[in-house]
Design an enzyme around this catalytic site. Structure first.
Site, PDB file in Angstrom:
ATOM      1  N   ARG A  40       8.656   7.465   4.613  1.00 55.40           N
ATOM      2  CA  ARG A  40       8.067   6.180   4.997  1.00 55.40           C
ATOM      3  C   ARG A  40       8.867   5.572   6.143  1.00 55.40           C
ATOM      4  O   ARG A  40      10.067   5.359   6.020  1.00 55.40           O
ATOM      5  CB  ARG A  40       8.060   5.242   3.784  1.00 55.40           C
ATOM      6  CG  ARG A  40       7.521   3.857   4.068  1.00 55.40           C
ATOM      7  CD  ARG A  40       7.387   3.054   2.789  1.00 55.40           C
ATOM      8  NE  ARG A  40       8.663   2.726   2.174  1.00 55.40           N
ATOM      9  CZ  ARG A  40       8.786   2.067   1.022  1.00 55.40           C
ATOM     10  NH1 ARG A  40       7.714   1.691   0.351  1.00 55.40           N
ATOM     11  NH2 ARG A  40       9.982   1.796   0.538  1.00 55.40           N
ATOM     12  N   SER A 109      -2.025   3.969  -4.300  1.00 58.07           N
ATOM     13  CA  SER A 109      -1.385   2.850  -4.987  1.00 58.07           C
ATOM     14  C   SER A 109      -2.434   2.053  -5.755  1.00 58.07           C
ATOM     15  O   SER A 109      -3.531   1.808  -5.249  1.00 58.07           O
ATOM     16  CB  SER A 109      -0.697   1.922  -3.984  1.00 58.07           C
ATOM     17  OG  SER A 109       0.359   2.585  -3.316  1.00 58.07           O
ATOM     18  N   LYS A 138       9.790  -4.140  -0.670  1.00 61.26           N
ATOM     19  CA  LYS A 138       8.420  -4.574  -0.397  1.00 61.26           C
ATOM     20  C   LYS A 138       8.261  -5.990  -0.908  1.00 61.26           C
ATOM     21  O   LYS A 138       7.970  -6.224  -2.087  1.00 61.26           O
ATOM     22  CB  LYS A 138       7.408  -3.632  -1.064  1.00 61.26           C
ATOM     23  CG  LYS A 138       5.978  -3.870  -0.572  1.00 61.26           C
ATOM     24  CD  LYS A 138       5.031  -2.802  -1.098  1.00 61.26           C
ATOM     25  CE  LYS A 138       3.631  -3.006  -0.535  1.00 61.26           C
ATOM     26  NZ  LYS A 138       2.660  -2.017  -1.043  1.00 61.26           N
TER      27      LYS A 138
END
Length: 208
Positions: A40, A109, A138
């Site tokens: 990521r 997700s 996050k």
């Protein structure tokens, strides 16, 4: 058989450290037994993401570990990664299925039973459920209760991966739900010995 084989799922984060340090820590984690790696990069340009992705892919190939690219279907295709992980605001799963090779892995997700069932119906290979704990990686993550995690697990037949704020201290409480894997960032990459941390987390699966 689960694609995770009861092993930890490592997610990288380009805000934690520079790439050279990340690369070194990822290799140690792979030596410790990471079962799946999600690469990521939120801050990098597409060119840098691609270049770094090729290096991570070569590393994963060395240890025979599947490489998943976060969000970016184009990067996943460009480096011929093993798959992609998509959030609810990313490219729709049905579209991604048309673009990617059928052999590629697609994770989705989900934080509700409804979105999890929808992902399964549309062909997701696994579901990432979270955030199960508050997380610094996050800031906009929605917390998912243990009850919701259990409801999602009961509702779908594809593998479930818990993600979000999982640490060396709280991992066992989530693994006790008998999920297929836990996805972690700092629990491995934030440790002085990523290999040892990975081994510790993997060992927890043998206790449930």
């Amino acid at each position: 058989m689960s694609i995770f084989n009861k092993s930890v799922y490592l997610v990288t984060d380009d805000s934690i450290m520079d790439f050279d340090t990340l690369y070194t820590k990822v290799e140690l984690a792979l030596q410790g037994g990471v079962g799946l790696l999600q690469f990521r990069e939120k801050k990098s340009s597409s060119k840098v993401f691609y270049a770094h992705g090729l290096k991570i892919k070569a590393l994963c190939k060395k240890y025979n570990v599947p490489l998943i690219i976060n969000d970016r279907l184009d990067i996943a295709q460009a480096i011929d990664a093993d798959g992609v992980h998509l959030g609810q605001s990313d490219l729709p799963l049905t579209v991604a299925k048309k673009i990617l090779d059928p052999k590629k892995i697609i994770g989705i997700s989900a934080n509700t039973v409804e979105t999890a069932l929808d992902a399964q119906k549309n062909g997701a290979d696994y579901i990432g459920v979270g955030a199960v704990f508050p997380t610094n990686t996050k800031n906009d993550a929605v917390l998912v209760s243990e009850n919701t995690l259990s409801e999602i697990q009961s509702a779908v037949s594809i593998p479930i991966v818990a993600i979000g704020g999982i640490t060396l201290e709280n991992a066992s409480s989530i693994i006790n739900h008998k999920i297929d894997s836990i996805a972690v960032v700092s629990a491995i990459l934030g440790q002085d010995d990523p290999k040892k941390a990975t081994q510790y987390l993997n060992d927890l699966f043998s206790l449930v």
